[in-house]
Design an enzyme around this catalytic site. Structure first.
Site, PDB file in Angstrom:
ATOM      1  N   THR A  83       0.801  -1.221   0.000  1.00  9.72           N
ATOM      2  CA  THR A  83       0.000   0.000   0.000  1.00  9.72           C
ATOM      3  C   THR A  83       0.835   1.272   0.000  1.00  9.72           C
ATOM      4  O   THR A  83       0.569   2.219  -0.748  1.00  9.72           O
ATOM      5  CB  THR A  83      -0.928   0.017   1.230  1.00  9.72           C
ATOM      6  OG1 THR A  83      -1.760  -1.140   1.205  1.00  9.72           O
ATOM      7  CG2 THR A  83      -1.790   1.264   1.248  1.00  9.72           C
ATOM      8  N   GLN A 112      -4.973  -1.858  -3.159  1.00  7.78           N
ATOM      9  CA  GLN A 112      -4.845  -0.527  -2.580  1.00  7.78           C
ATOM     10  C   GLN A 112      -4.039   0.374  -3.518  1.00  7.78           C
ATOM     11  O   GLN A 112      -3.057  -0.061  -4.128  1.00  7.78           O
ATOM     12  CB  GLN A 112      -4.163  -0.591  -1.217  1.00  7.78           C
ATOM     13  CG  GLN A 112      -4.960  -1.361  -0.171  1.00  7.78           C
ATOM     14  CD  GLN A 112      -4.619  -2.840  -0.124  1.00  7.78           C
ATOM     15  OE1 GLN A 112      -4.166  -3.410  -1.122  1.00  7.78           O
ATOM     16  NE2 GLN A 112      -4.840  -3.461   1.016  1.00  7.78           N
ATOM     17  N   ASP A 135      -8.257   3.288  -0.584  1.00  7.99           N
ATOM     18  CA  ASP A 135      -7.145   3.993   0.079  1.00  7.99           C
ATOM     19  C   ASP A 135      -6.716   5.256  -0.674  1.00  7.99           C
ATOM     20  O   ASP A 135      -5.522   5.526  -0.830  1.00  7.99           O
ATOM     21  CB  ASP A 135      -5.936   3.059   0.253  1.00  7.99           C
ATOM     22  CG  ASP A 135      -6.203   1.931   1.234  1.00  7.99           C
ATOM     23  OD1 ASP A 135      -7.303   1.888   1.804  1.00  7.99           O
ATOM     24  OD2 ASP A 135      -5.302   1.095   1.427  1.00  7.99           O
ATOM     25  N   ASP A 158     -12.255   2.334   2.660  1.00  7.94           N
ATOM     26  CA  ASP A 158     -11.267   2.968   3.552  1.00  7.94           C
ATOM     27  C   ASP A 158     -10.530   4.086   2.835  1.00  7.94           C
ATOM     28  O   ASP A 158      -9.311   4.246   2.982  1.00  7.94           O
ATOM     29  CB  ASP A 158     -10.253   1.934   4.060  1.00  7.94           C
ATOM     30  CG  ASP A 158     -10.898   0.751   4.771  1.00  7.94           C
ATOM     31  OD1 ASP A 158     -12.016   0.912   5.288  1.00  7.94           O
ATOM     32  OD2 ASP A 158     -10.287  -0.338   4.790  1.00  7.94           O
ATOM     33  N   ARG A 214     -14.679   2.459  10.096  1.00  9.98           N
ATOM     34  CA  ARG A 214     -14.308   1.285  10.888  1.00  9.98           C
ATOM     35  C   ARG A 214     -12.888   1.529  11.387  1.00  9.98           C
ATOM     36  O   ARG A 214     -12.082   2.193  10.722  1.00  9.98           O
ATOM     37  CB  ARG A 214     -14.401   0.005  10.072  1.00  9.98           C
ATOM     38  CG  ARG A 214     -13.534  -0.049   8.823  1.00  9.98           C
ATOM     39  CD  ARG A 214     -13.663  -1.394   8.133  1.00  9.98           C
ATOM     40  NE  ARG A 214     -12.818  -1.473   6.936  1.00  9.98           N
ATOM     41  CZ  ARG A 214     -12.578  -2.602   6.278  1.00  9.98           C
ATOM     42  NH1 ARG A 214     -13.111  -3.746   6.699  1.00  9.98           N
ATOM     43  NH2 ARG A 214     -11.819  -2.608   5.194  1.00  9.98           N
TER      44      ARG A 214
END
Length: 292
Positions: A83, A112, A135, A158, A214
């Site tokens: 990532t 990602q 991401d 996310d 989260r």
């Protein structure tokens, strides 16, 4: 006596001082005690830009946000890249404003793919666009502070994540699939994580099951205040990342939101609805002046 330039112009057609943003940033003297403005003319700049830690007092200004684009297409599954090396733009320097720019990771949805990676403190993104999928924006270093004002941020999963403290003011946060908006990893002893104030939560057609956040780590801090939440936000609002222990530590809260996705009666019991008094203490001044 040689006079240091106070402004630089980047233009792909050769009419400026430099043809790439990287060249302009690299031309700036380290640890300057005066301000330099880098003006970036319209164009699509295929670059992997790093603003190093010794750069300060520099402002990067695009001609127009939707047509001044920095783009790259690295993703985590290219040669086991992972990532954190996928960024299009990484900012290690402090006190750097960015204006009227699009920062994009145009990788296919194969893993990602970070568009913006921040490590510096007191960074400001004003009127910018951040395009990507999983991401998109990584706020990397704990105890650093970031402002996003009047920005557009899109992604899938996310797509705003990390341990820095970030204030989002009057931004559009757009979900592209049913998934999660934020994944904060705020340290236990840091007062603020993510604060969204007067933002608009929108979604693409057919998206109808999105969580506000989260916790990437325990003690994650995320607050939505005075925001407009579309009907794509799930009634329970938040997810524990399949770890019930997170419910005892996370700092998730809402206040004064409106829209079809803003009803708090069905929210998870471990998320907090702020009182008016509590909400009044969460201000931009407090956020940026609190020792992290």
């Amino acid at each position: 006596r040689f006079v240091e330039p106070r402004q630089l112009i980047v233009a792909q057609d050769g009419t400026g001082d430099y043809a790439t943003i990287t060249e302009a940033v690299n031309a700036v003297r380290a640890f300057m005690d005066f301000n330099v403005k880098i003006y970036i003319r319209k164009g699509v700049y295929h670059e992997k830009l790093i603003v190093p830690s010794w750069i300060q007092h520099v402002e990067l200004i695009g001609e127009q946000a939707d047509s001044t684009v920095i783009t790259n297409a690295d993703h985590a599954n290219i040669n086991n890249m992972g990532t954190f090396r996928t960024f299009t733009v990484r900012v290690d320097g402090n006190d750097i404003p960015f204006r009227n720019l699009t920062i994009e990771n145009n990788a296919p949805r194969l893993g990602q793919a970070v568009a913006l990676h921040t490590e510096g403190d007191c960074l400001r993104f004003i009127g910018c666009r951040f395009l990507g999928n999983q991401d998109t924006v990584y706020t990397g270093r704990a105890r650093t502070r970031i402002l996003f004002s009047g920005c557009y941020i899109e992604g899938t999963t996310d797509f705003i994540f990390g341990s820095a403290s970030a204030w989002f003011e009057d931004c559009e946060i757009r979900s592209k699939i049913n998934s999660y908006i934020t994944a904060a990893s705020t340290p236990k002893d840091v007062a603020y994580g993510y604060v969204f104030n007067k933002c608009r939560l929108t979604a693409e057609a057919g998206v109808d099951k999105v969580f506000l956040g989260r916790p990437w780590r325990p003690y994650a801090y995320t607050v939505f205040m005075n925001c407009e939440m579309g009907k794509h936000i799930r009634p329970e609002g938040w997810d524990n990342w399949r770890n019930p222990k997170n419910e005892a530590t996370v700092r998730y809260a809402e206040y004064g939101n409106k829209g079809e996705g803003a009803f708090v009666k069905q929210r998870v019991p471990w998320a907090h609805v702020l009182t008016k008094k509590e909400a009044q203490l969460i201000t931009r001044d407090n956020f940026f002046n609190t020792k992290q």
